[in-house]
Motif scaffolding. Structure first.
Motif, PDB file in Angstrom:
ATOM      1  N   TYR A  38       0.861  -1.185   0.098  1.00  0.00           N
ATOM      2  CA  TYR A  38       0.099   0.320  -0.215  1.00  0.00           C
ATOM      3  C   TYR A  38      -0.048   1.079   0.227  1.00  0.00           C
ATOM      4  CZ  TYR A  38      -2.940   3.729   1.919  1.00  0.00           C
ATOM      5  OH  TYR A  38      -3.599   4.900   2.589  1.00  0.00           O
ATOM      6  N   THR A  71      -0.920   4.748  -3.531  1.00  0.00           N
ATOM      7  CA  THR A  71      -2.265   5.912  -3.953  1.00  0.00           C
ATOM      8  C   THR A  71      -2.055   6.752  -3.905  1.00  0.00           C
ATOM      9  OG1 THR A  71      -3.281   5.679  -1.294  1.00  0.00           O
ATOM     10  CG2 THR A  71      -3.056   3.408  -3.136  1.00  0.00           C
ATOM     11  N   VAL A  89      -9.069   4.984   1.890  1.00  0.00           N
ATOM     12  CA  VAL A  89      -8.680   4.101   0.237  1.00  0.00           C
ATOM     13  C   VAL A  89      -7.170   3.303   1.121  1.00  0.00           C
ATOM     14  CG1 VAL A  89      -6.484   5.126  -0.630  1.00  0.00           C
ATOM     15  CG2 VAL A  89      -8.526   6.607  -0.556  1.00  0.00           C
ATOM     16  N   PHE A  99      -7.813  -0.750   0.166  1.00  0.00           N
ATOM     17  CA  PHE A  99      -6.709  -1.558  -0.277  1.00  0.00           C
ATOM     18  C   PHE A  99      -6.671  -2.582   0.307  1.00  0.00           C
ATOM     19  CE2 PHE A  99      -2.300  -2.426  -0.330  1.00  0.00           C
ATOM     20  CZ  PHE A  99      -1.854  -2.249  -1.662  1.00  0.00           C
ATOM     21  N   ALA A 114      -8.714   5.704  -5.976  1.00  0.00           N
ATOM     22  CA  ALA A 114      -7.706   6.030  -5.675  1.00  0.00           C
ATOM     23  C   ALA A 114      -7.031   4.367  -6.131  1.00  0.00           C
ATOM     24  CB  ALA A 114      -7.406   6.105  -4.346  1.00  0.00           C
ATOM     25  N   VAL A 115      -7.973   3.130  -4.970  1.00  0.00           N
ATOM     26  CA  VAL A 115      -6.986   1.471  -5.333  1.00  0.00           C
ATOM     27  C   VAL A 115      -7.352   1.579  -6.603  1.00  0.00           C
ATOM     28  CG1 VAL A 115      -7.562   0.019  -4.136  1.00  0.00           C
ATOM     29  CG2 VAL A 115      -7.649   1.273  -2.730  1.00  0.00           C
ATOM     30  N   VAL A 118      -4.720   1.726  -8.204  1.00  0.00           N
ATOM     31  CA  VAL A 118      -3.883   1.216  -8.419  1.00  0.00           C
ATOM     32  C   VAL A 118      -3.930  -0.240  -9.549  1.00  0.00           C
ATOM     33  CG1 VAL A 118      -2.291  -0.197  -7.090  1.00  0.00           C
ATOM     34  CG2 VAL A 118      -2.874   1.989  -6.497  1.00  0.00           C
TER      35      VAL A 118
END
Length: 268
Positions: free
Chosen positions: A46, A87, A94, A98, A117-118, A121
């Motif tokens: 993360y 992220t 968030v 994750f 945000a995840v 990724v």
């Protein structure tokens, strides 16, 4: 370093035997060690976007656990973030998304990330990022399930006021992988995700009727890696973008195919 964020998690062991007698010392300690390893591996991913097998390599954050509580055995776990995660977002929602995505993937519970945000990724690092992270966490999660394999009904990883992931006998069967089947089988299908750097990917396999992670084995010819990219690009539904795969299966204890180890491939 300056503390930029603090996130609380809870690890709850529950069931009749736990509430009556507490947690078996050896089984419980082994399980907690496994969860500690897998959580540090996930938090390191993360923070940095890197997948490491050594839990002690955690950078940019620290993890602590508080005193256990009575009743069901409950541990408070505090993650202190001292740098900006990969992220780019410090919001608790968030971080929890994750962790939920990583542990769900690692225990065979398939779900998509909920926060942008995840999701970013997963897309920018390719969907294979969470596949590779799940495979890396597998050994520690096998240890984490020891208490479940010896009488504890379930363990839950929680955020304040809600559950993130539930671990039980079905997740134990998923993480306790059978040995690699040495028999090489022939499959057909098309590539849906492929990371040319790591070699990890995902493919729709017709014989299994599902998308499944794969990675090339040690004997996979480097000259054939171009076929994987070729199948990925263009119309993968079209038969002329399909491949034949010769691969061995890695199966969960339940018998479900978890991933393929490629020995060779060719245009269908």
């Amino acid at each position: 370093m300056t503390e930029l964020g603090k996130y609380g998690l809870k690890l709850r062991f529950s069931g009749n035997t736990v509430e009556t007698n507490g947690l078996d010392l050896y089984d419980g300690a082994t399980s907690f060690y496994g969860f500690a390893q897998s959580m540090q591996i996930a938090v390191h991913a993360y923070m940095t976007g890197e997948i490491v097998s050594r839990a002690t390599a955690l950078r940019g954050a620290e993890m602590y656990f508080g005193a256990p509580r009575r009743g069901s055995v409950l541990y408070d776990i505090v993650t202190i973030v001292e740098a900006y995660p990969v992220t780019g977002a410090l919001a608790g929602v968030v971080f929890y998304d994750f962790m939920k995505t990583a542990f769900a993937k690692a225990t065979g519970v398939f779900r998509a990330p909920e926060t942008p945000a995840v999701q970013k990724v997963a897309l920018t690092m390719d969907e294979t990022f969470f596949d590779q992270l799940a495979e890396t966490m597998e050994g520690s999660l096998q240890r984490a399930h020891r208490a479940i394999d010896n009488g504890v009904a379930k363990v839950t990883l929680e955020r304040p006021r809600s559950e993130l992931v539930t671990f039980d006998q079905s997740t134990s069967e998923w993480v306790n992988t059978r040995d690699l089947n040495p028999d090489v089988e022939e499959f057909s299908g098309s590539i849906t995700r492929y990371n040319s750097i790591s070699g990890n990917g995902r493919a729709f396999i017709r014989e299994l009727d599902k998308v499944i992670p794969f990675r090339p084995g040690d004997s996979f010819p480097d000259s054939k890696r171009g076929f994987l990219s070729w199948s990925l690009h263009g119309n993968t539904v079209s038969a002329n973008k399909e491949l034949k795969f010769w691969a061995s299966k890695i199966e969960a204890a339940s018998g479900q195919a978890k991933r393929l180890i490629l020995a060779d491939c060719a245009q269908a």
